[in-house]
Design a protein around this motif. Structure first.
Motif, mmCIF file in Angstrom:
data_model
loop_
_atom_site.group_PDB
_atom_site.id
_atom_site.type_symbol
_atom_site.label_atom_id
_atom_site.label_comp_id
_atom_site.label_asym_id
_atom_site.label_seq_id
_atom_site.Cartn_x
_atom_site.Cartn_y
_atom_site.Cartn_z
ATOM 1 N N LYS A 154 11.704 -39.176 39.744
ATOM 2 C CA LYS A 154 12.350 -37.792 39.792
ATOM 3 C C LYS A 154 12.124 -37.303 41.310
ATOM 4 C CE LYS A 154 14.267 -36.429 35.939
ATOM 5 N NZ LYS A 154 15.681 -35.881 36.174
ATOM 6 N N ILE A 155 13.202 -36.612 41.863
ATOM 7 C CA ILE A 155 13.036 -35.873 42.951
ATOM 8 C C ILE A 155 12.315 -34.610 42.920
ATOM 9 C CG2 ILE A 155 14.188 -34.344 44.803
ATOM 10 C CD1 ILE A 155 16.227 -36.699 44.990
ATOM 11 N N LEU A 156 11.351 -34.272 43.607
ATOM 12 C CA LEU A 156 10.795 -32.695 43.499
ATOM 13 C C LEU A 156 11.096 -31.997 44.383
ATOM 14 C CD1 LEU A 156 8.716 -30.860 41.829
ATOM 15 C CD2 LEU A 156 7.027 -31.996 43.501
ATOM 16 N N GLY A 203 10.401 -27.385 42.414
ATOM 17 C CA GLY A 203 9.647 -27.583 41.333
ATOM 18 C C GLY A 203 9.667 -26.359 39.944
ATOM 19 N N GLN A 204 10.710 -25.689 40.245
ATOM 20 C CA GLN A 204 10.718 -24.233 39.369
ATOM 21 C C GLN A 204 11.529 -24.672 37.898
ATOM 22 O OE1 GLN A 204 9.389 -21.039 40.067
ATOM 23 N NE2 GLN A 204 8.682 -22.856 41.525
ATOM 24 N N SER A 205 12.063 -25.865 37.932
ATOM 25 C CA SER A 205 12.576 -26.423 36.557
ATOM 26 C C SER A 205 11.746 -27.685 36.332
ATOM 27 C CB SER A 205 14.016 -26.674 36.906
ATOM 28 O OG SER A 205 14.641 -25.457 36.796
ATOM 29 N N LEU A 206 11.504 -28.626 37.383
ATOM 30 C CA LEU A 206 11.009 -29.700 37.093
ATOM 31 C C LEU A 206 9.451 -29.855 36.690
ATOM 32 C CD1 LEU A 206 11.370 -32.771 36.874
ATOM 33 C CD2 LEU A 206 10.872 -32.864 39.325
ATOM 34 N N ILE A 207 8.761 -28.732 37.164
ATOM 35 C CA ILE A 207 7.571 -28.905 36.742
ATOM 36 C C ILE A 207 7.128 -28.438 35.403
ATOM 37 C CG2 ILE A 207 5.067 -27.599 37.417
ATOM 38 C CD1 ILE A 207 5.772 -29.819 39.427
ATOM 39 N N GLY A 248 12.546 -21.805 44.676
ATOM 40 C CA GLY A 248 13.670 -22.586 43.994
ATOM 41 C C GLY A 248 14.534 -23.067 45.093
ATOM 42 N N THR A 249 15.431 -23.982 45.088
ATOM 43 C CA THR A 249 16.254 -24.451 46.129
ATOM 44 C C THR A 249 17.835 -24.605 45.529
ATOM 45 O OG1 THR A 249 15.790 -26.743 45.733
ATOM 46 C CG2 THR A 249 14.312 -25.782 47.237
ATOM 47 N N ILE A 250 18.526 -24.587 46.523
ATOM 48 C CA ILE A 250 19.795 -24.580 46.232
ATOM 49 C C ILE A 250 20.358 -25.915 45.554
ATOM 50 C CG2 ILE A 250 22.425 -24.398 47.256
ATOM 51 C CD1 ILE A 250 20.630 -21.731 46.748
ATOM 52 N N ALA A 287 22.873 -21.237 34.333
ATOM 53 C CA ALA A 287 22.675 -21.081 35.755
ATOM 54 C C ALA A 287 23.725 -20.231 36.788
ATOM 55 C CB ALA A 287 21.977 -22.153 36.587
ATOM 56 N N GLU A 288 23.322 -19.481 37.490
ATOM 57 C CA GLU A 288 24.195 -18.694 38.196
ATOM 58 C C GLU A 288 25.189 -19.491 39.293
ATOM 59 O OE1 GLU A 288 21.240 -17.768 37.552
ATOM 60 O OE2 GLU A 288 21.489 -15.965 36.608
ATOM 61 N N LEU A 289 24.095 -20.535 40.208
ATOM 62 C CA LEU A 289 25.001 -21.228 41.217
ATOM 63 C C LEU A 289 25.905 -22.141 40.827
ATOM 64 C CD1 LEU A 289 22.132 -21.573 44.009
ATOM 65 C CD2 LEU A 289 23.632 -19.737 43.856
#
Ligand SMILES: Cc1cc2nc3c(=O)[nH]c(=O)nc-3n(C[C@H](O)[C@H](O)[C@H](O)COP(=O)(O)OP(=O)(O)OC[C@H]3O[C@@H](n4cnc5c(N)ncnc54)[C@H](O)[C@@H]3O)c2cc1C
Length: 293
Positions: free
Chosen positions: A29-31, A34-38, A110-112, A123-125
């Motif tokens: 998995k790419i980290l 981490g705001q959703s994955l962790i 969090g990242t784009i 999610a908004e984006l």
């Protein structure tokens, strides 16, 4: 709970990341932020053998205008988008939407790329990129490809990304300066994921008739949903209350909501109509301000 044991990999370049993905993709998995994955790892909803932390990868943190797009590197954080003057000027819809993403702490990390790859339909984006018909640049060791949001988002938290692929860049079309845009959302509390959100863009010609329209709804279908019939219906019409209401009804008909602990399916459909009308009215008013009609 704590995550299951994993091997931690920390590439410093896109090439190194793609090599790891080629080698371990099925088990990795790419980290990113981490705001959703962790939380997912901590709850052991996912137990990857390898975690590829792309936090130190160079060259993926940028916002630039090119070829009619605002191109944003996958590692760019929400906070950088929030503060970006160029996005405020060239893609105000994205600027408005980003404030709805979680809380300041989440937007700081969090990242784009992470938001798009995570593909939460609330999610908004994903909603904004769907409305604007943006592009997602995907990379693997075989090269790069550009996919549309429609091709990319498959269903809840599922995308067309293959195990050896990563999101490298996300592109949002620059909006016509005379257009008006609006992002509206209903959430239980500000910072929560939206129950329903709507992104709308309207452009008016010199007669005050609608010459361009974009509408997308998030949170009311398994993927963000572009409401093409309503967009087509609006073209060439004066933006009267009746016309905008009819387009909003079309949006409410087009979604495929599920019920959950936050809202029933019926409520989500009802809300889609109400929020679409609100977004369209706001977008029309803002376009009038720009064109001084
Ligand atoms: C309390 C809370 C409230 C939140 N509220 C909202 C909200 O209102 N709206 C909202 O949109 N989000 C919300 N989030 C989520 C937040 O926006 C996350 O930042 C975002 O969803 C994922 O970005 P990330 O960089 O943290 O990705 P990560 O958590 O690191 O990764 C998320 C997923 O994407 C994959 N991934 C990450 N980067 C890439 C890449 N470049 N290529 C391929 N795959 C990749 C990971 O493998 C993982 O599966 C909230 C989070 C929390 C904890």
């Amino acid at each position: 709970m704590k995550p299951f044991k994993f091997n931690y990999l920390r590439p410093t370049s896109v090439e190194e990341t793609l090599q790891y993905l080629e080698e371990y993709g099925e088990e990795a998995k790419i980290l990113s932020g981490g705001q959703s994955l962790i939380p997912v790892l901590n709850m052991r909803l996912s137990t990857p053998k390898y975690l590829i932390d792309i936090g130190k990868v160079e060259g993926l943190n940028y916002i630039r205008e090119e070829d009619g797009y605002i191109a944003i590197g996958a590692l760019t954080r929400h906070v950088d988008v929030e503060k970006s003057q160029i996005i405020r000027e060239k893609c105000p819809l994205l600027s408005e939407a980003i404030h709805w993403v979680g809380h300041a702490q989440i937007r700081n990390r969090g990242t784009i790329g992470g938001s798009i790859a995570h593909a939460d339909p609330s999610a908004e984006l994903p909603c904004v990129i769907t409305a604007l018909r943006g592009e997602i640049v995907i990379a693997s060791t075989s090269g790069e490809e550009i996919v549309s949001p429609e091709e990319f988002f498959l269903t809840y938290l599922l995308t067309s990304l293959q195990p050896d692929q990563m999101v490298k860049e996300v592109r949002f079309p620059v909006l016509n300066p005379s257009s008006g845009s609006a992002f509206v959302e209903v959430a239980r509390r500000h910072g929560d994921f939206g129950i329903v959100e709507v992104a709308a863009v309207v452009d008016l010609d010199e007669k005050g008739e609608i010459s361009f329209a974009r509408i997308a709804v998030g949170g009311a279908s398994p993927v963000p949903c572009a409401v093409e019939p309503a967009e087509e219906f609006l073209i060439g019409k004066s933006p009267t209350d009746e016309v905008l209401k009819e387009a909003s009804d079309m949006a409410a008909e087009s979604v495929e909501p599920d019920g959950d602990m936050h809202a029933s399916a019926d409520y989500r459909r009802e809300l889609t109509g109400v929020m679409t009308l609100r977004a369209l009215k706001l977008a029309v008013d803002r376009s009038k301000e720009c064109t001084r009609i």
